[in-house]
Each structure stands twice: as structure tokens, then as C-alpha cells.
Design a protein around this motif. Structure first.
Motif, mmCIF file in Angstrom:
data_model
loop_
_atom_site.group_PDB
_atom_site.id
_atom_site.type_symbol
_atom_site.label_atom_id
_atom_site.label_comp_id
_atom_site.label_asym_id
_atom_site.label_seq_id
_atom_site.Cartn_x
_atom_site.Cartn_y
_atom_site.Cartn_z
ATOM 1 N N ARG A 93 2.757 6.118 9.242
ATOM 2 C CA ARG A 93 1.942 5.625 8.124
ATOM 3 C C ARG A 93 1.974 4.105 8.066
ATOM 4 O O ARG A 93 0.941 3.465 7.843
ATOM 5 C CB ARG A 93 2.442 6.225 6.808
ATOM 6 C CG ARG A 93 2.114 7.716 6.682
ATOM 7 C CD ARG A 93 2.718 8.332 5.451
ATOM 8 N NE ARG A 93 2.139 7.746 4.241
ATOM 9 C CZ ARG A 93 2.713 7.834 3.050
ATOM 10 N NH1 ARG A 93 3.868 8.463 2.900
ATOM 11 N NH2 ARG A 93 2.133 7.293 1.994
ATOM 12 N N GLU A 145 0.847 -1.194 0.000
ATOM 13 C CA GLU A 145 0.000 0.000 0.000
ATOM 14 C C GLU A 145 0.882 1.244 0.000
ATOM 15 O O GLU A 145 1.777 1.373 0.834
ATOM 16 C CB GLU A 145 -0.883 -0.024 1.248
ATOM 17 C CG GLU A 145 -1.898 1.078 1.330
ATOM 18 C CD GLU A 145 -2.821 0.926 2.533
ATOM 19 O OE1 GLU A 145 -3.178 1.975 3.100
ATOM 20 O OE2 GLU A 145 -3.177 -0.206 2.912
ATOM 21 N N ASP A 146 0.641 2.161 -0.923
ATOM 22 C CA ASP A 146 1.334 3.447 -0.979
ATOM 23 C C ASP A 146 2.854 3.320 -0.893
ATOM 24 O O ASP A 146 3.520 4.113 -0.236
ATOM 25 C CB ASP A 146 0.847 4.366 0.150
ATOM 26 C CG ASP A 146 -0.616 4.754 0.003
ATOM 27 O OD1 ASP A 146 -1.102 4.790 -1.146
ATOM 28 O OD2 ASP A 146 -1.265 5.009 1.028
#
Length: 86
Positions: A61, A7-8
């Protein structure tokens, strides 16, 4: 070491036996940095165990990704290692 979630730009990985050990945790890597996050479970939130070469912002994050994916990541840990030990 399979990548079990992406993810990301973050790759969430679980190392395989015999190299790996409990408690249930994942390694989240991005741009040469790594954060090791214990998965917790049964009402326990994940916890950050180690951070290597990763900015605080990116470590947070990574934590949020693991937090959102906790049930799925715990299931994947069990797939590779059996029931987690805490």
C-alpha cells in the motif's frame, strides 16, 4: 524531516540534509513500521529499498501511494536536496 504526503494513515517523509543522501527516496511510516522507497523518475518506477516492521500488505500500500504521487514527491525531493542523483 517534513511529512510531505499523508494518506490512509501513512506518512510520507523526506529527511533533510545533512542526514539524508541520494538517490532520491522517501520514508513511509505507519503504526511503527517503515518502508524506504527510491523514487526513480524519468520513466523509471519507484523501487522498495528497505522494509522495517511493516506487513507486506502495508508495504505494498505504501508503494502504491508513492507510485501514484511520484512526480510530486520528486519535486519535493528537489525542493529540499536539489536535483536527484541516481
Amino acid at each position: 524531516m517534513p511529512t510531505v504526503h499523508s494518506e490512509d494513515g501513512f506518512q510520507v517523509r523526506i529527511y533533510l540534509p545533512p542526514r539524508e543522501h541520494g538517490p532520491a527516496h522517501v520514508h513511509v511510516v505507519r503504526a511503527g513500521g517503515e518502508v524506504v522507497i527510491e523514487l526513480g523518475g524519468a520513466g523509471e518506477p519507484p523501487t522498495v529499498r528497505e522494509v522495517h516492521n511493516m506487513r507486506d500488505r502495508d508495504a505494498l500500500r505504501a508503494y502504491r501511494i508513492v507510485e501514484r504521487s511520484q512526480p510530486d514527491l520528486l519535486a519535493k525531493w528537489v525542493k529540499y536536496h536539489g536535483e536527484p542523483s541516481n
